[in-house]
Motif scaffolding. Structure first.
Motif, PDB file in Angstrom:
ATOM      1  N   SER A  29       0.808  -1.123   0.145  1.00  0.00           N
ATOM      2  CA  SER A  29       0.107  -0.065   0.081  1.00  0.00           C
ATOM      3  C   SER A  29       0.893   1.332  -0.063  1.00  0.00           C
ATOM      4  O   SER A  29       1.725   1.530   0.785  1.00  0.00           O
ATOM      5  N   LEU A  30       0.574   2.147  -0.973  1.00  0.00           N
ATOM      6  CA  LEU A  30       1.220   3.631  -1.025  1.00  0.00           C
ATOM      7  C   LEU A  30       0.701   4.300   0.313  1.00  0.00           C
ATOM      8  O   LEU A  30       1.626   5.238   0.842  1.00  0.00           O
ATOM      9  N   VAL A  31      -0.334   4.031   0.912  1.00  0.00           N
ATOM     10  CA  VAL A  31      -0.884   5.061   2.100  1.00  0.00           C
ATOM     11  C   VAL A  31      -0.160   4.426   3.312  1.00  0.00           C
ATOM     12  O   VAL A  31       0.520   5.251   3.982  1.00  0.00           O
ATOM     13  N   ASP A  32      -0.106   3.279   3.707  1.00  0.00           N
ATOM     14  CA  ASP A  32       0.643   2.755   5.317  1.00  0.00           C
ATOM     15  C   ASP A  32       1.520   1.828   5.129  1.00  0.00           C
ATOM     16  O   ASP A  32       1.979   1.171   5.874  1.00  0.00           O
ATOM     17  N   GLY A  33       1.892   1.256   3.740  1.00  0.00           N
ATOM     18  CA  GLY A  33       2.803   0.210   3.557  1.00  0.00           C
ATOM     19  C   GLY A  33       2.612  -1.092   4.031  1.00  0.00           C
ATOM     20  O   GLY A  33       3.382  -2.160   4.130  1.00  0.00           O
ATOM     21  N   ALA A  34       1.190  -1.389   4.061  1.00  0.00           N
ATOM     22  CA  ALA A  34       0.807  -2.705   4.461  1.00  0.00           C
ATOM     23  C   ALA A  34       1.031  -3.739   3.096  1.00  0.00           C
ATOM     24  O   ALA A  34       0.893  -3.041   2.052  1.00  0.00           O
ATOM     25  N   GLY A  43      -6.107  -2.654  -6.124  1.00  0.00           N
ATOM     26  CA  GLY A  43      -6.639  -1.311  -6.633  1.00  0.00           C
ATOM     27  C   GLY A  43      -5.817  -0.086  -6.687  1.00  0.00           C
ATOM     28  O   GLY A  43      -4.622  -0.434  -6.588  1.00  0.00           O
ATOM     29  N   PRO A  44      -6.226   0.961  -6.928  1.00  0.00           N
ATOM     30  CA  PRO A  44      -5.425   2.135  -7.052  1.00  0.00           C
ATOM     31  C   PRO A  44      -4.754   2.402  -5.471  1.00  0.00           C
ATOM     32  O   PRO A  44      -5.336   1.945  -4.522  1.00  0.00           O
ATOM     33  N   GLY A  45      -3.565   3.032  -5.677  1.00  0.00           N
ATOM     34  CA  GLY A  45      -2.863   3.165  -4.367  1.00  0.00           C
ATOM     35  C   GLY A  45      -1.761   1.829  -3.940  1.00  0.00           C
ATOM     36  O   GLY A  45      -1.338   1.853  -2.832  1.00  0.00           O
ATOM     37  N   TRP A  46      -1.685   1.037  -4.755  1.00  0.00           N
ATOM     38  CA  TRP A  46      -0.952  -0.247  -4.379  1.00  0.00           C
ATOM     39  C   TRP A  46      -0.047  -0.584  -5.456  1.00  0.00           C
ATOM     40  O   TRP A  46      -0.161  -0.186  -6.761  1.00  0.00           O
TER      41      TRP A  46
END
Length: 88
Positions: A29-34, A43-46
């Motif tokens: 994940s680009l948001v939290d690194g999960a 989806g978007p953001g990965w």
């Protein structure tokens, strides 16, 4: 017309049989690194975070160990032992 439909169905089946399963990847994940494991992007953001895995669920492909047999205990030795067992 029916012959054409049958021919197309057979042609499509030939490709379906030869198709390989999709590889698995770790996605970050680009948001939290999960990280998650999936065959396609969640989806978007990965972004893809690993090389392809051939095993299901991001497990490496199992390795098969092949042990060569010596020539003295080869196929002839196995056949003879089977013949003795089958005579009983």
């Amino acid at each position: 017309m029916a012959a054409t439909a049958i021919a197309l169905a057979g042609w499509g089946l030939a490709f379906a049989v030869a198709a390989a399963p999709a590889p698995w990847y770790y996605w970050r994940s680009l948001v939290d690194g999960a990280r998650v494991c999936a065959q396609v992007s969640p989806g978007p953001g990965w972004e893809r975070d690993s090389a392809a895995f051939e095993g299901p669920g991001c497990q490496p492909r199992r390795k098969v160990l092949v042990v060569p047999m010596s020539s003295s205990a080869g196929v002839a030795g196995l056949c003879q032992s089977r013949m003795v067992i089958s005579k009983r």
